[in-house]
Design an enzyme around this catalytic site. Structure first.
Site, mmCIF file in Angstrom:
data_model
loop_
_atom_site.group_PDB
_atom_site.id
_atom_site.type_symbol
_atom_site.label_atom_id
_atom_site.label_comp_id
_atom_site.label_asym_id
_atom_site.label_seq_id
_atom_site.Cartn_x
_atom_site.Cartn_y
_atom_site.Cartn_z
ATOM 1 N N GLU A 21 104.386 36.193 -33.780
ATOM 2 C CA GLU A 21 103.852 37.554 -33.781
ATOM 3 C C GLU A 21 103.429 37.930 -35.192
ATOM 4 O OE1 GLU A 21 105.652 41.084 -31.649
ATOM 5 O OE2 GLU A 21 106.000 41.700 -33.737
ATOM 6 N N LYS A 26 98.119 46.407 -44.285
ATOM 7 C CA LYS A 26 97.573 47.700 -44.709
ATOM 8 C C LYS A 26 96.426 47.569 -45.702
ATOM 9 C CE LYS A 26 101.859 50.320 -44.037
ATOM 10 N NZ LYS A 26 102.891 51.180 -44.684
#
Length: 630
Positions: A21, A26
């Site tokens: 995963e 950001k």
């Protein structure tokens, strides 16, 4: 391929599989670094990856971009998280449409967390309240296109600890169309296995994938466990607390603890492990190595094709590629996405408007100027440039301007020959040795289904100075088994190829199938690659100051040298292609600097003189694939 099918196949074969995963970073640099990491971790052989979706759709566009990239360029089966809390139906529709067009066939349907600023959350008008509503909606609108995963909570969720209620919700999600369950992270393996028994007692028989969180540092381990309210076994605390300030020791002990947990899961008959990587790779790799699940030298190769196959919507059946892009997979997929007639066996021709301008494909050199200077230095002679290539071949550099990936094991048999060419100033870009009937399970050269045999012709692509081109062409044409293309940035094209059609340089023979020819050389794609190859070199030059020797040196190479590819059509031989260069090279590499005769004109070559030795007339400033020199 649907994840549930992959999981059932693992159960049939008894071979454990694993998945990763990732979450959208950001920053732009973080995104690029993660792509590099995903690309590296691809080689570990995950069954699939999944990409998270921020609460309320935060960074959701990046989630969609990452899914598209993973499917289309990396060829990774991707599971897209999709939350429905505080999501308008139109936003869900956009996400599903994007996933569909990317070739993604797997969705992890989640409720998600309500916005924290709302004291009392109310679903958007016409929107979704629970994950089962999202599952129902996906099934209604997409039928069986998407394999739909749902979440399971062995230790309860943040807002619901009653396992009976959670089990009823889980059954509702599966009954609505959920095909497999991925659990929240945990460390208490005994509790997980008890939970699995309860799931089965409720009549839920879909595959269950346990969520595994590797241990990076002690602080991060505690923070994540506390955030998820995951129970930490006392023996784990006892093992980790004394070394909590030593990160390396924590990773080593944590590796053993997590690996032991995974072994208990596998021994219980659950052969799927889903790693929450937190976008890091070291701790995950350590666990996989401890479990002996990573590919290693000597294990049979299971590649379906000799190159990384795209899983984009219209590319899953692609089984032919030009060899020129073997080290630039993303670039190849991006540039051919809309070529005429793709993917029906051909790519149109050089007159097609689909070839377009290079800039629109974002295929230029990556990294900042300073990063690239730190990587490849400030070359001031051909010897310096050649040393960059030699360091790459020796594994000291991970990339070249023309190669996004490191050298592979396939290069080992010809590595010394490639280094020798570069020592003489002949700069090698792409190559492969001859292969004559190795089994398709061969650990280095194998690909395709079992029981087959694979073949390939020796291939070499390199940059050579213009004063050597006549001699090299004469040597190639004196060998009836050799074909070549040579071209300058300004389209002085030479070739002895008998036609513009493809020349298969890799093929395989398999039981019950036609001969598969997945890698080719051809005129049209070579000319398209030529533009890209010279642009990458020019980008490298422009990393340096305008008046610098490095910029002038690399710029002159790009402006005047030939890009040459050679195929030895006798696939029994690997050495003959290198014998062509006996005695050939730049006399004094250290003195080959911008403007020197060694670099440009040298010997009897003059760029303005017509050819008088029977070669094809120059074709300046216009691409004319034919007539070619026969």
């Amino acid at each position: 391929m649907h994840i549930s099918d992959k999981l059932r196949e693992a159960q049939k074969t008894g071979q454990p599989v694993f998945s990763f995963e990732y979450f959208p970073p950001k920053t732009a640099q973080g995104v690029q670094n993660l792509y590099d990491r995903i690309n590296r971790m691809h080689d570990w052989g995950p069954a699939f990856i999944d990409v998270t979706w921020g609460a309320g759709g935060v960074r959701s566009d990046l989630t969609c971009e990452m899914v598209n990239l993973a499917q289309t360029y990396f060829g990774l089966e991707t599971n897209m998280h999709l939350t429905c809390t505080d999501m308008a139906v139109s936003k869900v529709d956009d996400a599903l449409d994007t996933a569909y067009k990317a070739g993604c066939t797997n969705i992890l349907a989640l409720r998600g967390d309500p916005p924290r600023e709302n004291e009392k959350w109310i679903a958007k008008e016409g929107g979704f309240r629970y994950a089962k509503d999202l599952v129902t909606y996906i099934k209604k609108n997409y039928g069986n296109h998407f394999d739909i995963g749902v979440a399971g909570y062995p230790e309860g969720s943040e807002d619901q600890k009653d396992q009976k209620i959670l089990m009823e919700h889980l059954k509702e999600k599966v009954d609505a169309g959920g095909t497999h369950i991925i659990t929240q992270m945990f460390y208490d393996v005994d509790n997980f296995l008890d939970w699995v028994k309860t799931v089965r007692e409720y009549g839920i028989d879909v595959p269950i994938v346990p969520g595994i969180m590797p241990i990076q540092t002690h602080a991060a381990f505690l923070r994540r466990a506390n955030h998820m309210e995951a129970r930490i076994p006392p023996e784990w605390t006892k093992a980790l607390d004394p070394i909590k300030n030593d990160d390396n020791a924590v990773r080593e002990v944590g590796k053993d603890l997590v690996a032991d947990m995974c072994r208990k899961i596998i021994d219980a008959g659950i052969l799927q492990l889903h790693f929450y990587t937190m976008n890091l790779e070291k701790a995950t790799r350590m666990v996989l190595e401890e479990l002996d699940l990573l590919p290693k030298d000597g294990t049979p190769n299971t590649r379906s094709l000799p190159w990384r196959q795209s899983l984009g919507l219209n590319r899953r059946e692609e089984d032919v590629r030009p060899i020129f892009w073997s080290n630039r997979n993303k670039s190849y997929v991006a540039r051919t996405q809309h070529w005429d007639e793709f993917p029906n066996g051909r790519w149109g021709d050089a007159r097609s408007p689909a070839f377009g301008e290079l800039d629109q494909y974002d295929i230029g050199l990556r990294g900042t100027n300073q990063q690239n200077i730190e990587l490849w230095g400030r070359p001031e002679s051909i010897k310096d440039v050649a040393q960059v290539f030699i360091r790459f071949l020796n594994g000291e550099l991970k990339t070249l301007p023309w190669s996004e990936t490191t050298t592979t094991s396939e290069t080992i048999p010809i590595k010394d020959k490639l280094i020798d060419l570069n020592k003489r100033g002949l700069l090698t870009l792409t190559s492969q040795p001859a292969v004559n009937g190795l089994e398709s399970t061969h650990p280095i050269h194998g690909w395709g289904p079992k029981g087959g045999y694979v073949y390939q012709k020796a291939y070499l692509e390199l940059l050579i100075p213009p004063y050597l081109i006549d001699e090299l062409c004469d040597r190639i044409e004196a060998n009836e088994n050799m074909t070549y293309y040579a071209v300058t940035k300004n389209n002085d094209l030479r070739s002895n190829a008998p036609s513009d059609g493809p020349n298969a340089v890799t093929w395989g023979v398999f039981p019950g199938k036609e001969i598969v020819q997945p890698t080719i050389v051809e005129t049209v794609s070579f000319l398209a690659w030529k533009d890209e190859a010279f642009k990458l070199g020019s980008d490298w030059a422009h990393c340096h100051d305008h008046e610098s020797i490095s910029r002038k040196l690399i710029g002159e190479i790009m402006d005047t040298w030939y890009l040459v590819n050679i195929v030895d059509n006798d696939f029994h031989k690997s050495d003959a292609i290198y014998d062509l260069f006996d005695g050939m090279g730049i006399p004094d590499l250290a003195k080959a600097v911008p403007g020197s005769s060694l670099l440009i004109n040298g010997h009897a070559y003059n760029n303005d003189e017509p050819k008088t030795n029977g070669t094809m007339p120059r074709m300046n400033n216009v691409i004319q694939p034919s007539p070619l020199r026969n």
